[in-house]
Design an enzyme around this catalytic site. Sequence first.
Site, PDB file in Angstrom:
ATOM      1  N   PRO A 166      -5.852 -23.076  -9.942  1.00  0.00           N
ATOM      2  CA  PRO A 166      -7.262 -23.011 -10.351  1.00  0.00           C
ATOM      3  C   PRO A 166      -7.455 -23.649 -11.725  1.00  0.00           C
ATOM      4  CG  PRO A 166      -6.246 -20.834 -10.518  1.00  0.00           C
ATOM      5  CD  PRO A 166      -5.231 -21.736  -9.885  1.00  0.00           C
ATOM      6  N   ASP A 167      -8.657 -24.229 -11.932  1.00  0.00           N
ATOM      7  CA  ASP A 167      -8.928 -24.688 -13.307  1.00  0.00           C
ATOM      8  C   ASP A 167      -9.402 -23.459 -14.087  1.00  0.00           C
ATOM      9  OD1 ASP A 167     -12.191 -26.308 -12.696  1.00  0.00           O
ATOM     10  OD2 ASP A 167     -11.566 -24.208 -12.658  1.00  0.00           O
ATOM     11  N   PHE A 168      -9.981 -23.673 -15.239  1.00  0.00           N
ATOM     12  CA  PHE A 168     -10.305 -22.500 -16.078  1.00  0.00           C
ATOM     13  C   PHE A 168     -11.767 -22.088 -15.951  1.00  0.00           C
ATOM     14  CE2 PHE A 168      -6.363 -22.062 -18.296  1.00  0.00           C
ATOM     15  CZ  PHE A 168      -5.797 -23.322 -18.236  1.00  0.00           C
ATOM     16  N   ARG A 169     -12.673 -23.140 -15.876  1.00  0.00           N
ATOM     17  CA  ARG A 169     -14.083 -22.803 -16.066  1.00  0.00           C
ATOM     18  C   ARG A 169     -14.990 -23.095 -14.868  1.00  0.00           C
ATOM     19  NH1 ARG A 169     -11.626 -24.527 -20.533  1.00  0.00           N
ATOM     20  NH2 ARG A 169     -11.723 -23.177 -22.386  1.00  0.00           N
ATOM     21  N   ASN A 218      -2.787 -29.858 -19.523  1.00  0.00           N
ATOM     22  CA  ASN A 218      -2.243 -28.987 -18.489  1.00  0.00           C
ATOM     23  C   ASN A 218      -0.838 -28.506 -18.857  1.00  0.00           C
ATOM     24  OD1 ASN A 218      -4.617 -29.509 -17.190  1.00  0.00           O
ATOM     25  ND2 ASN A 218      -3.760 -31.016 -15.791  1.00  0.00           N
ATOM     26  N   ILE A 219      -0.524 -27.297 -18.384  1.00  0.00           N
ATOM     27  CA  ILE A 219       0.792 -26.701 -18.659  1.00  0.00           C
ATOM     28  C   ILE A 219       1.602 -26.607 -17.367  1.00  0.00           C
ATOM     29  CG2 ILE A 219      -0.013 -25.397 -20.659  1.00  0.00           C
ATOM     30  CD1 ILE A 219      -0.390 -22.961 -18.861  1.00  0.00           C
ATOM     31  N   ASP A 220       1.098 -27.300 -16.318  1.00  0.00           N
ATOM     32  CA  ASP A 220       1.760 -27.175 -15.004  1.00  0.00           C
ATOM     33  C   ASP A 220       2.880 -28.203 -14.791  1.00  0.00           C
ATOM     34  OD1 ASP A 220      -1.322 -28.527 -13.595  1.00  0.00           O
ATOM     35  OD2 ASP A 220       0.419 -29.616 -14.339  1.00  0.00           O
ATOM     36  N   HIS A 259      -1.335 -29.082 -25.073  1.00  0.00           N
ATOM     37  CA  HIS A 259      -1.404 -27.611 -25.122  1.00  0.00           C
ATOM     38  C   HIS A 259      -0.059 -27.003 -24.762  1.00  0.00           C
ATOM     39  CE1 HIS A 259      -6.072 -27.773 -24.700  1.00  0.00           C
ATOM     40  NE2 HIS A 259      -5.617 -28.270 -25.838  1.00  0.00           N
ATOM     41  N   CYS A 280      12.691 -11.168 -28.876  1.00  0.00           N
ATOM     42  CA  CYS A 280      13.574 -12.107 -29.556  1.00  0.00           C
ATOM     43  C   CYS A 280      14.980 -11.532 -29.726  1.00  0.00           C
ATOM     44  CB  CYS A 280      12.969 -12.414 -30.931  1.00  0.00           C
ATOM     45  SG  CYS A 280      13.930 -13.583 -31.878  1.00  0.00           S
ATOM     46  N   SER A 321     -13.277 -30.411 -18.767  1.00  0.00           N
ATOM     47  CA  SER A 321     -14.636 -30.135 -19.258  1.00  0.00           C
ATOM     48  C   SER A 321     -14.776 -30.619 -20.701  1.00  0.00           C
ATOM     49  CB  SER A 321     -14.896 -28.621 -19.202  1.00  0.00           C
ATOM     50  OG  SER A 321     -13.960 -27.953 -20.056  1.00  0.00           O
ATOM     51  N   GLU A 336     -18.263 -33.440 -12.867  1.00  0.00           N
ATOM     52  CA  GLU A 336     -19.534 -33.389 -13.620  1.00  0.00           C
ATOM     53  C   GLU A 336     -19.394 -34.245 -14.878  1.00  0.00           C
ATOM     54  OE1 GLU A 336     -19.835 -29.277 -14.748  1.00  0.00           O
ATOM     55  OE2 GLU A 336     -17.803 -29.273 -15.585  1.00  0.00           O
TER      56      GLU A 336
HETATM   57  N1  APR Z   1     -12.224 -33.033  -9.006  1.00  0.00           N
HETATM   58  C1  APR Z   1     -12.924 -33.420 -10.112  1.00  0.00           C
HETATM   59  N2  APR Z   1     -13.244 -32.575 -11.124  1.00  0.00           N
HETATM   60  C2  APR Z   1     -12.817 -31.297 -11.009  1.00  0.00           C
HETATM   61  C3  APR Z   1     -12.072 -30.823  -9.902  1.00  0.00           C
HETATM   62  C4  APR Z   1     -11.786 -31.764  -8.875  1.00  0.00           C
HETATM   63  N3  APR Z   1     -11.075 -31.420  -7.789  1.00  0.00           N
HETATM   64  N4  APR Z   1     -11.801 -29.493 -10.101  1.00  0.00           N
HETATM   65  C5  APR Z   1     -12.352 -29.162 -11.288  1.00  0.00           C
HETATM   66  N5  APR Z   1     -12.962 -30.231 -11.836  1.00  0.00           N
HETATM   67  C6  APR Z   1     -13.626 -30.334 -13.138  1.00  0.00           C
HETATM   68  C7  APR Z   1     -14.509 -29.164 -13.484  1.00  0.00           C
HETATM   69  O1  APR Z   1     -15.831 -29.398 -13.018  1.00  0.00           O
HETATM   70  C8  APR Z   1     -14.444 -29.178 -15.015  1.00  0.00           C
HETATM   71  O2  APR Z   1     -15.354 -30.123 -15.545  1.00  0.00           O
HETATM   72  O3  APR Z   1     -12.593 -30.317 -14.106  1.00  0.00           O
HETATM   73  C9  APR Z   1     -13.033 -29.672 -15.287  1.00  0.00           C
HETATM   74  C10 APR Z   1     -12.086 -28.527 -15.593  1.00  0.00           C
HETATM   75  O4  APR Z   1     -12.485 -27.971 -16.822  1.00  0.00           O
HETATM   76  P1  APR Z   1     -11.761 -26.646 -17.355  1.00  0.00           P
HETATM   77  O5  APR Z   1     -11.655 -25.659 -16.243  1.00  0.00           O
HETATM   78  O6  APR Z   1     -12.452 -26.263 -18.622  1.00  0.00           O
HETATM   79  O7  APR Z   1     -10.281 -27.104 -17.665  1.00  0.00           O
HETATM   80  P2  APR Z   1      -9.801 -27.909 -18.952  1.00  0.00           P
HETATM   81  O8  APR Z   1     -10.840 -28.901 -19.390  1.00  0.00           O
HETATM   82  O9  APR Z   1      -8.448 -28.451 -18.643  1.00  0.00           O
HETATM   83  O10 APR Z   1      -9.659 -26.734 -20.067  1.00  0.00           O
HETATM   84  C11 APR Z   1      -9.249 -27.130 -21.337  1.00  0.00           C
HETATM   85  O11 APR Z   1      -9.126 -24.811 -22.028  1.00  0.00           O
HETATM   86  O12 APR Z   1      -8.470 -22.642 -21.661  1.00  0.00           O
HETATM   87  C12 APR Z   1      -8.148 -23.809 -22.307  1.00  0.00           C
HETATM   88  O13 APR Z   1      -6.002 -24.442 -22.898  1.00  0.00           O
HETATM   89  C13 APR Z   1      -6.836 -24.315 -21.790  1.00  0.00           C
HETATM   90  O14 APR Z   1      -6.118 -26.598 -21.494  1.00  0.00           O
HETATM   91  C14 APR Z   1      -7.167 -25.679 -21.214  1.00  0.00           C
HETATM   92  C15 APR Z   1      -8.429 -26.045 -21.966  1.00  0.00           C
END
Ligand code: APR
Length: 285
Positions: free
Chosen positions: A45-48, A119-121, A138, A170, A218, A243
């Site tokens: 999953p992404d974060f937001r 990404n940390i994956d 990160h 530790c 994002s 987006e």
């Molecule tokens: N195709 C295109 N865009 C996508 C897809 C997809 N399959 N899935 C998700 N997205 C878009 C989302 O709409 C969003 O704009 O990718 C973006 C993901 O944004 P976040 O969930 O905020 O992830 P990220 O930008 O990597 O977060 C940044 O926040 O929590 C911290 O350290 C964490 O590295 C992370 C940082």
Amino acid sequence: IDENTPTQTLDSRTVEAVGKYIKDGRAKRIVVMTGAGISTSAGIPDFRSPGTGLYANLQRLKLPYAEAVFTLDYFRNNPLPFYILAQELYPGQFRPTITHAFINLLNEKGILLKLFTQNIDCLEREAGVPDDKIIEAHGSFANQSCIDCKGSFPKDLMLKAINEKSVPHCLHKSPSGEPCDGLVKPNIVFFGEQLPGAFFDNRDLPSTADLIIVMGTSLSVAPFSQLPSFAHDGTPRVLINSEAVGGLGSRTDDVLMLGDCDGQVRKLAEACGWLEELEAMWAMT
Ligand code: APR
């Protein structure tokens, strides 16, 4: 990109123009910037993203607020929620996507200057992108250390802790010979921590690039989110994301390829004449 191609409105001409720009050898130093959106189709999953994003699904951890799970002060008092989540996120359970393979293809073509990832994956690394081309802004799960003395911690004991959802401490001694006993965590950058030195050492690279490709982020977390703005005005910036984000689209040479990143990456690869090669490379990943 040639001046008579409108780059604001995404149409086939625009993608064609980017493909031509790359095919004509005018993109030799590409800087790629990625976020969690490029790994969602791998099952992470992404974060937001509303509903599906990690931060919308952490109720089971009973956090005061979602980002607390990655915040140092909270971790000091309550490290268990992170260790519960770490077991689900730990690398090695997921396969790179065709978007990860595309980044590796750019490197194979000798035109990837650097990849900055949030990404940390470790999926870019698993897709074949060489270590010296990746800036893990990160951090990553690759190593782990004590949050107090910064001493390293053995990988096998970290894997054991994550499997057992137990919080490791530790093993080093403090100068006075007392056990440090500080909390240990993987070297992923928590809110409240500094980014790795490599990020700051390479932060000027976008200003030397001849093409910027931003994918699946994002752009909501600084200082990573500032990277696209370091590109010179004449450098085309391609956003592949579901987006529009981060003010991309504000410059005449910005190209917004909005939609699912795997689908948009296939479109871009096709415009470069590389689709078959990309599919074959990904099939072997
Ligand atoms: N195709 C295109 N865009 C996508 C897809 C997809 N399959 N899935 C998700 N997205 C878009 C989302 O709409 C969003 O704009 O990718 C973006 C993901 O944004 P976040 O969930 O905020 O992830 P990220 O930008 O990597 O977060 C940044 O926040 O929590 C911290 O350290 C964490 O590295 C992370 C940082």
